[in-house]
Motif scaffolding. Structure first.
Motif, PDB file in Angstrom:
ATOM      1  N   ASP A  68       1.595   2.354   8.233  1.00  0.00           N
ATOM      2  CA  ASP A  68       0.439   1.580   7.769  1.00  0.00           C
ATOM      3  C   ASP A  68       0.871   0.182   7.317  1.00  0.00           C
ATOM      4  OD1 ASP A  68      -1.911   0.574   6.897  1.00  0.00           O
ATOM      5  OD2 ASP A  68      -2.265   2.038   5.320  1.00  0.00           O
TER       6      ASP A  68
ATOM      7  N   LYS B 245       1.015   4.214  -1.294  1.00  0.00           N
ATOM      8  CA  LYS B 245       0.635   5.610  -1.543  1.00  0.00           C
ATOM      9  C   LYS B 245       1.495   6.530  -0.675  1.00  0.00           C
ATOM     10  CE  LYS B 245      -3.698   4.987  -0.128  1.00  0.00           C
ATOM     11  NZ  LYS B 245      -3.868   3.845   0.787  1.00  0.00           N
TER      12      LYS B 245
ATOM     13  N   ASN C  82       1.561   7.045   3.132  1.00  0.00           N
ATOM     14  CA  ASN C  82       2.110   6.015   4.014  1.00  0.00           C
ATOM     15  C   ASN C  82       3.612   6.162   4.252  1.00  0.00           C
ATOM     16  OD1 ASN C  82      -0.281   4.803   4.674  1.00  0.00           O
ATOM     17  ND2 ASN C  82      -0.231   3.355   2.975  1.00  0.00           N
TER      18      ASN C  82
ATOM     19  N   ASP D 259       0.878  -1.196   0.000  1.00  0.00           N
ATOM     20  CA  ASP D 259       0.000   0.000   0.000  1.00  0.00           C
ATOM     21  C   ASP D 259       0.901   1.229   0.000  1.00  0.00           C
ATOM     22  OD1 ASP D 259      -2.151   1.694   0.122  1.00  0.00           O
ATOM     23  OD2 ASP D 259      -2.663   1.255   2.209  1.00  0.00           O
TER      24      ASP D 259
HETATM   25 MG    MG Z   1      -3.914   1.379   3.714  1.00  0.00          MG
END
Ligand code: MG
Ligand code: GN1
Length: 347
Positions: free
Chosen positions: A224, A207, A210, A205
């Motif tokens: 995260d 992005k 994060n 993840d």
């Molecule tokens: Mg997430």
């Protein structure tokens, strides 16, 4: 409503301020300010993460490995509750976790410069590199087949068989467009059976929100960790491409604003390779450009399957929301593929 959680962490109601935080679609996040200290509180969506304890076990595993082998790495671990637990369970609400808010750090919602994209790619590459050598069998799978494109394609086909007929009719053009790109799923099958492509600890993840940055916009660490589990590097590199290449994000409704910025692509590849060039096998390095196609295509399939299944997974703030998100991701895929002659062999 979250009062029982605050008490479980020992916060006094009168001295504690709670505000919503971040833009995630799955978990709920709040910023807590209490007696001058700041924290991040998160409720795990246990519809998506069926076994929140698996997340806690993986984070513990990573924490112990880093503490032993790379003690200077800034690892943001959950804080224990008053009873010493990594999570707090509240009947009817689910599991909560509390994180310290790292002083002097900030996060970003969008990658504004190639330098920020580079910093993020370095951080995600470093995270995987520092965890090489850990026993992958010790990880729990927090979401089975999370980035298995073959399964996502199958779920999309199941939605076409069993989903909302009216919505299928309305989405006909984009359904056809995605079916025409099915070679992306076939390439994924090749990757899976290629002994030269290795499983590693992958964030899943990537992005930019994060990543924690310091005051000078240098990357500090990744956050995260719910989907940290064994996977292919294509997931992390591809999701960075999906979320940093275009100045307009997946919520953009004006498709003309979606474009692929070459300098951001190069920054992602350079940043990731600066950490991972000695880890990645030659067979893997040829999949950089494909990574972007893979992750954008998978997200388009996931949004479209959700639209056809009446928005059960991502939710929607207007009826066509997940259809528009799909069109957005398909536009991004098209813009990226147009760049293959320029970026396809760049590294
Ligand atoms: Mg997430
Ligand atoms: C979800 O909730 P968030 O934004 O961290 C999803 C990702 C998708 C993303 C699309 C567990 O992440 O896989 O790429 O939405 N996470 C899960 O915005 O499904």
């Amino acid at each position: 409503m979250i009062q029982p959680v605050l008490s479980a962490y020992g916060f006094a109601e009168s001295e504690t301020a709670v505000e919503p935080f971040g833009k995630g679609l799955i978990n709920h996040t709040w910023k807590i300010t209490s007696s001058g200290n700041e924290y991040i509180l998160q409720r795990i969506n246990d519809n998506v993460f069926k076994q929140p304890k698996h997340i806690a076990a993986n984070i513990r595993l990573v924490k112990e490995h880093l503490a032993l082998h790379h003690p200077s790495y800034l690892f943001v671990a959950p804080l224990p509750s008053k009873d010493g637990n990594e999570m707090v369970f509240v009947e009817g609400q689910g599991y909560f976790r509390l994180f310290p808010y790292v002083k002097g750090s900030h996060s970003k919602d969008v990658a504004e410069t190639p330098a920020q994209a580079y910093e993020a790619a370095v951080q995600f590459g470093r995270f995987t590199r520092l965890l090489s050598g850990i026993d992958l069998d010790k990880f729990r799978i927090t979401i089975p087949d999370f980035h298995n494109l073959s399964l996502r394609y199958q779920q999309f086909n199941n939605a076409l068989k069993n989903g909302n007929k009216q919505r299928i009719t309305r989405a006909k053009d984009i359904i056809d467009s995605l079916v025409r790109q099915a070679d992306i799923a076939r390439t994924y099958e090749k990757i899976k059976s290629d002994p030269g492509v290795h499983l590693r600890v992958i964030h899943h993840d990537t992005k930019i929100s994060n990543i924690l940055f310091d005051e000078n916009d240098k990357g500090l660490c990744v956050i995260d960790l719910d989907t940290v589990m064994p996977g292919y590097f294509t997931s992390d590199v591809g999701d960075m491409m999906r979320t940093y290449l275009s100045p307009a994000n997946e919520e953009e409704t004006d498709m003309n604003k979606i474009e692929v910025r070459d300098e951001f692509y190069k920054a992602i590849v350079r940043g990731y390779l600066d950490e991972m060039k000695d880890e990645l096998m030659p067979a893997e390095k040829k999949y950089f450009f494909y990574s972007g196609r893979l992750m954008i295509y998978m997200q388009a399939l996931r949004f479209l399957a959700d639209y056809i299944n009446d928005d059960v997974y991502y939710g929607a703030s207007y009826p066509e929301h997940n259809l528009v998100r799909t069109q957005n991701q398909f536009t991004l895929l098209t813009r990226l593929q147009e760049k293959e002659p320029v970026l396809g062999n760049w590294d």
